[in-house]
Motif scaffolding. Structure first.
Motif, PDB file in Angstrom:
ATOM      1  N   THR A  95       0.832  -1.205   0.000  1.00 57.96           N
ATOM      2  CA  THR A  95       0.000   0.000   0.000  1.00 57.96           C
ATOM      3  C   THR A  95       0.862   1.248   0.000  1.00 57.96           C
ATOM      4  N   VAL A  96       1.928   1.242   0.812  1.00 59.25           N
ATOM      5  CA  VAL A  96       2.829   2.393   0.844  1.00 59.25           C
ATOM      6  C   VAL A  96       3.513   2.574  -0.511  1.00 59.25           C
ATOM      7  N   ILE A  97       3.923   1.473  -1.129  1.00 56.74           N
ATOM      8  CA  ILE A  97       4.562   1.556  -2.448  1.00 56.74           C
ATOM      9  C   ILE A  97       3.602   2.146  -3.476  1.00 56.74           C
ATOM     10  N   MET A  98       2.323   1.762  -3.395  1.00 59.41           N
ATOM     11  CA  MET A  98       1.321   2.339  -4.302  1.00 59.41           C
ATOM     12  C   MET A  98       1.259   3.853  -4.148  1.00 59.41           C
ATOM     13  N   ALA A  99       1.403   4.324  -2.906  1.00 61.49           N
ATOM     14  CA  ALA A  99       1.368   5.764  -2.666  1.00 61.49           C
ATOM     15  C   ALA A  99       2.640   6.453  -3.148  1.00 61.49           C
ATOM     16  N   LEU A 100       3.722   5.681  -3.318  1.00 57.28           N
ATOM     17  CA  LEU A 100       4.998   6.249  -3.754  1.00 57.28           C
ATOM     18  C   LEU A 100       5.175   6.233  -5.270  1.00 57.28           C
ATOM     19  N   VAL A 101       4.449   5.369  -5.965  1.00 58.83           N
ATOM     20  CA  VAL A 101       4.631   5.227  -7.413  1.00 58.83           C
ATOM     21  C   VAL A 101       4.396   6.542  -8.163  1.00 58.83           C
ATOM     22  N   PRO A 102       3.297   7.295  -7.902  1.00 56.22           N
ATOM     23  CA  PRO A 102       3.132   8.573  -8.613  1.00 56.22           C
ATOM     24  C   PRO A 102       4.292   9.534  -8.371  1.00 56.22           C
ATOM     25  N   VAL A 103       4.813   9.545  -7.142  1.00 56.76           N
ATOM     26  CA  VAL A 103       5.951  10.422  -6.829  1.00 56.76           C
ATOM     27  C   VAL A 103       7.177   9.989  -7.614  1.00 56.76           C
ATOM     28  N   LEU A 104       7.386   8.678  -7.749  1.00 56.10           N
ATOM     29  CA  LEU A 104       8.516   8.174  -8.519  1.00 56.10           C
ATOM     30  C   LEU A 104       8.387   8.548  -9.990  1.00 56.10           C
ATOM     31  N   ILE A 105       7.195   8.359 -10.560  1.00 53.15           N
ATOM     32  CA  ILE A 105       6.987   8.683 -11.978  1.00 53.15           C
ATOM     33  C   ILE A 105       7.232  10.169 -12.228  1.00 53.15           C
ATOM     34  N   TRP A 106       6.699  11.013 -11.324  1.00 54.72           N
ATOM     35  CA  TRP A 106       6.938  12.445 -11.464  1.00 54.72           C
ATOM     36  C   TRP A 106       8.432  12.745 -11.345  1.00 54.72           C
ATOM     37  N   GLY A 107       9.113  12.089 -10.410  1.00 54.59           N
ATOM     38  CA  GLY A 107      10.544  12.313 -10.238  1.00 54.59           C
ATOM     39  C   GLY A 107      11.326  11.975 -11.483  1.00 54.59           C
ATOM     40  N   ILE A 108      10.893  10.927 -12.200  1.00 58.75           N
ATOM     41  CA  ILE A 108      11.565  10.556 -13.454  1.00 58.75           C
ATOM     42  C   ILE A 108      11.410  11.663 -14.496  1.00 58.75           C
ATOM     43  N   PHE A 109      10.174  12.121 -14.682  1.00 55.39           N
ATOM     44  CA  PHE A 109       9.952  13.199 -15.654  1.00 55.39           C
ATOM     45  C   PHE A 109      10.685  14.474 -15.246  1.00 55.39           C
ATOM     46  N   ASN A 110      10.617  14.811 -13.971  1.00 54.62           N
ATOM     47  CA  ASN A 110      11.219  16.057 -13.520  1.00 54.62           C
ATOM     48  C   ASN A 110      12.741  16.020 -13.623  1.00 54.62           C
ATOM     49  N   ALA A 111      13.330  14.842 -13.391  1.00 50.22           N
ATOM     50  CA  ALA A 111      14.787  14.723 -13.539  1.00 50.22           C
ATOM     51  C   ALA A 111      15.199  15.026 -14.973  1.00 50.22           C
ATOM     52  N   GLY A 112      14.436  14.495 -15.926  1.00 49.39           N
ATOM     53  CA  GLY A 112      14.725  14.791 -17.325  1.00 49.39           C
ATOM     54  C   GLY A 112      14.471  16.240 -17.674  1.00 49.39           C
ATOM     55  N   TYR A 113      13.354  16.775 -17.184  1.00 52.20           N
ATOM     56  CA  TYR A 113      13.011  18.171 -17.482  1.00 52.20           C
ATOM     57  C   TYR A 113      14.056  19.131 -16.922  1.00 52.20           C
ATOM     58  N   GLN A 114      14.471  18.910 -15.658  1.00 51.48           N
ATOM     59  CA  GLN A 114      15.452  19.806 -15.049  1.00 51.48           C
ATOM     60  C   GLN A 114      16.785  19.749 -15.776  1.00 51.48           C
ATOM     61  N   HIS A 115      17.148  18.573 -16.271  1.00 52.66           N
ATOM     62  CA  HIS A 115      18.405  18.450 -17.017  1.00 52.66           C
ATOM     63  C   HIS A 115      18.365  19.297 -18.289  1.00 52.66           C
ATOM     64  N   TYR A 116      17.313  19.107 -19.073  1.00 51.64           N
ATOM     65  CA  TYR A 116      17.238  19.839 -20.340  1.00 51.64           C
ATOM     66  C   TYR A 116      17.006  21.326 -20.113  1.00 51.64           C
ATOM     67  N   ALA A 117      16.265  21.679 -19.067  1.00 47.38           N
ATOM     68  CA  ALA A 117      16.060  23.093 -18.758  1.00 47.38           C
ATOM     69  C   ALA A 117      17.375  23.752 -18.360  1.00 47.38           C
ATOM     70  N   ALA A 118      18.212  23.013 -17.599  1.00 52.40           N
ATOM     71  CA  ALA A 118      19.504  23.557 -17.188  1.00 52.40           C
ATOM     72  C   ALA A 118      20.440  23.718 -18.378  1.00 52.40           C
ATOM     73  N   VAL A 119      20.429  22.740 -19.265  1.00 55.78           N
ATOM     74  CA  VAL A 119      21.270  22.832 -20.469  1.00 55.78           C
ATOM     75  C   VAL A 119      20.839  24.018 -21.312  1.00 55.78           C
ATOM     76  N   ASP A 120      19.519  24.180 -21.480  1.00 52.59           N
ATOM     77  CA  ASP A 120      19.030  25.315 -22.278  1.00 52.59           C
ATOM     78  C   ASP A 120      19.386  26.638 -21.615  1.00 52.59           C
ATOM     79  N   ALA A 121      19.210  26.698 -20.287  1.00 50.15           N
ATOM     80  CA  ALA A 121      19.518  27.941 -19.578  1.00 50.15           C
ATOM     81  C   ALA A 121      20.998  28.277 -19.690  1.00 50.15           C
ATOM     82  N   ALA A 122      21.846  27.242 -19.680  1.00 52.85           N
ATOM     83  CA  ALA A 122      23.284  27.474 -19.808  1.00 52.85           C
ATOM     84  C   ALA A 122      23.636  28.047 -21.177  1.00 52.85           C
TER      85      ALA A 122
END
Length: 403
Positions: A55-82
């Motif tokens: 049950t706890v893992i089920m509550a963590l899965v959306p956070v993990l999925i968002w973390g995956i997308f956000n990790a990619g987004y922050q990388h490309y946003a940082a490269v673009d900003a640079a």
């Protein structure tokens, strides 16, 4: 003969053998045990340890999925900003893209794999050596660990920390249900004190920042807390902070998803609403105190504490890892307070101390994890005084009745 019957037959062959705990762990993960109780009174319910962990893992899965997308987004946003390109975050625009997901998966999933592989290997070794069943306690810890570390933490460091956390934080105390400290936080504390340059600063929260992808030395992954701690301006608005379009540990950025996960855990009665509510109140009270100090003019803008002290109390609740810590860490039923009254004090002090550490230690402005570990140690003391207070009240009532 189906798979279930085959496994039941093999299980009989493993009885009494050294590797029986390892096989039983696989068997019970796939199917319920083929044993029934024969005598005595038993409470029959579906909320066993395995289902609680799931049950706890089920509550963590959306956070993990968002973390995956956000990790990619922050990388490309940082490269673009640079390179002088500004990317505007948008749920229906450039956030949910395959580029973001692919880059995030490449960086985040190895953390999950190493966490589970190393942690479960240690659990299996101890189960075989000590001759007890493999417990499901690490199912949640294995998911929490990659969510509370920087995205670029070297995998070997993570492996060493996991071994330390499982052995020293749990197994030496007797295993699942016997530990006095939260194992995931023990792992993070080990990483912070053993490898501080990989756990703090403005170059660890965005993938590629340490290697200065793009323009040399131009990529910055500074978190909001880091900016406030240095009295710098913050470029993120409320929506960025609340929904999670910000740098940070993999799973701590989206307060919105953490809030939904917390409501789900409270609805399923896995997490204590008393701890969550009192921790929020404690953090808000400490934030209000600091805001009052600034409003009274006791702290000037030249002070190194001004940036975090002047941060609105409500904003403290949606930045950094405090929301994640309160929902998924402070509510650990093993290392937290057990009495209802004790849970109020336990949660309040976690929130209160978290903001205090955040403000008074600008070099390490994220204090919730240290606050939770500290209160893990004092949880038995809190429960002791709550029980003693109840005993005194009952003794007083008894004396009044017999007088």
């Amino acid at each position: 003969m189906g798979l279930k019957e085959k496994l039941h037959g093999i299980k009989e062959d493993f009885k009494g053998k050294k590797m029986a705990p390892a096989f039983n762990a696989l068997h019970t993960f796939l199917y319920t045990p083929n044993e029934t109780t024969h005598n005595g009174s038993h409470i029959r319910a579906v909320d066993d340890l395995k289902r609680t962990m799931n049950t706890v893992i089920m509550a963590l899965v959306p956070v993990l999925i968002w973390g995956i997308f956000n990790a990619g987004y922050q990388h490309y946003a940082a490269v673009d900003a640079a390179n002088g390109v500004i990317r505007e975050a948008s749920l229906f625009g450039n956030f949910f893209t395959w580029d973001n997901f692919t880059m995030g998966a490449i960086t985040v999933l190895p953390l999950v794999i190493v966490s589970y592989a190393v942690g479960l290997a240690v659990e299996f070794v101890f189960a075989v050596i000590k001759g007890h069943e493999v417990e499901e306690g690490y199912l949640v810890t294995g998911m929490l660990v990659p969510l509370i570390v920087p995205v670029d933490i070297p995998l070997w460091m993570l492996a060493v920390a996991v071994i330390f956390g499982v052995v020293i934080g749990k197994e030496v105390f007797g295993g699942t249900g016997m530990n006095i400290l939260n194992p995931a936080l023990t792992i993070r504390a080990f990483l912070f004190f053993a490898y501080p340059t990989w756990m703090s600063g403005d170059k660890v929260w965005v993938h590629g920042a340490k290697e200065a992808v793009g323009t040399p030395d131009a990529i910055s992954g500074e978190t909001i807390l880091g900016s406030y701690a240095q009295n710098s301006s913050v470029v993120y608005d409320f929506a960025d902070k609340f929904f999670g379009f910000i740098p940070g540990s993999v799973g701590e950025t989206s307060t919105f998803l953490i809030l939904l996960g917390g409501l789900f855990l409270m609805f399923t009665k896995i997490a204590s609403w008393r701890i969550i509510l009192s921790a929020i109140v404690g953090a808000a009270v400490m934030g209000l105190i600091f805001n009052g100090v600034v409003d009274a003019g006791w702290i000037t803008e030249s002070s190194k504490f001004y940036g975090l002290m002047s941060t609105p109390y409500w904003e403290h609740l949606i930045i950094g890892g405090i929301a994640f810590g309160i929902v998924y860490m402070a509510t650990d039923p093993v290392s937290g307070a057990q009495t209802n009254t004790g849970k109020y004090w336990y949660g309040f002090l976690i929130g209160f101390i978290s903001i205090m550490i955040r403000v008074f230690n600008p070099a390490y402005p994220e204090g919730v994890f240290l606050a939770i570990l500290l209160m893990n140690v004092f949880a038995p003391t809190i429960d002791h005084y709550v029980v003693q207070a109840n005993v005194k009240k009952r003794m007083k009532r008894l004396k009044l009745k017999t007088a």
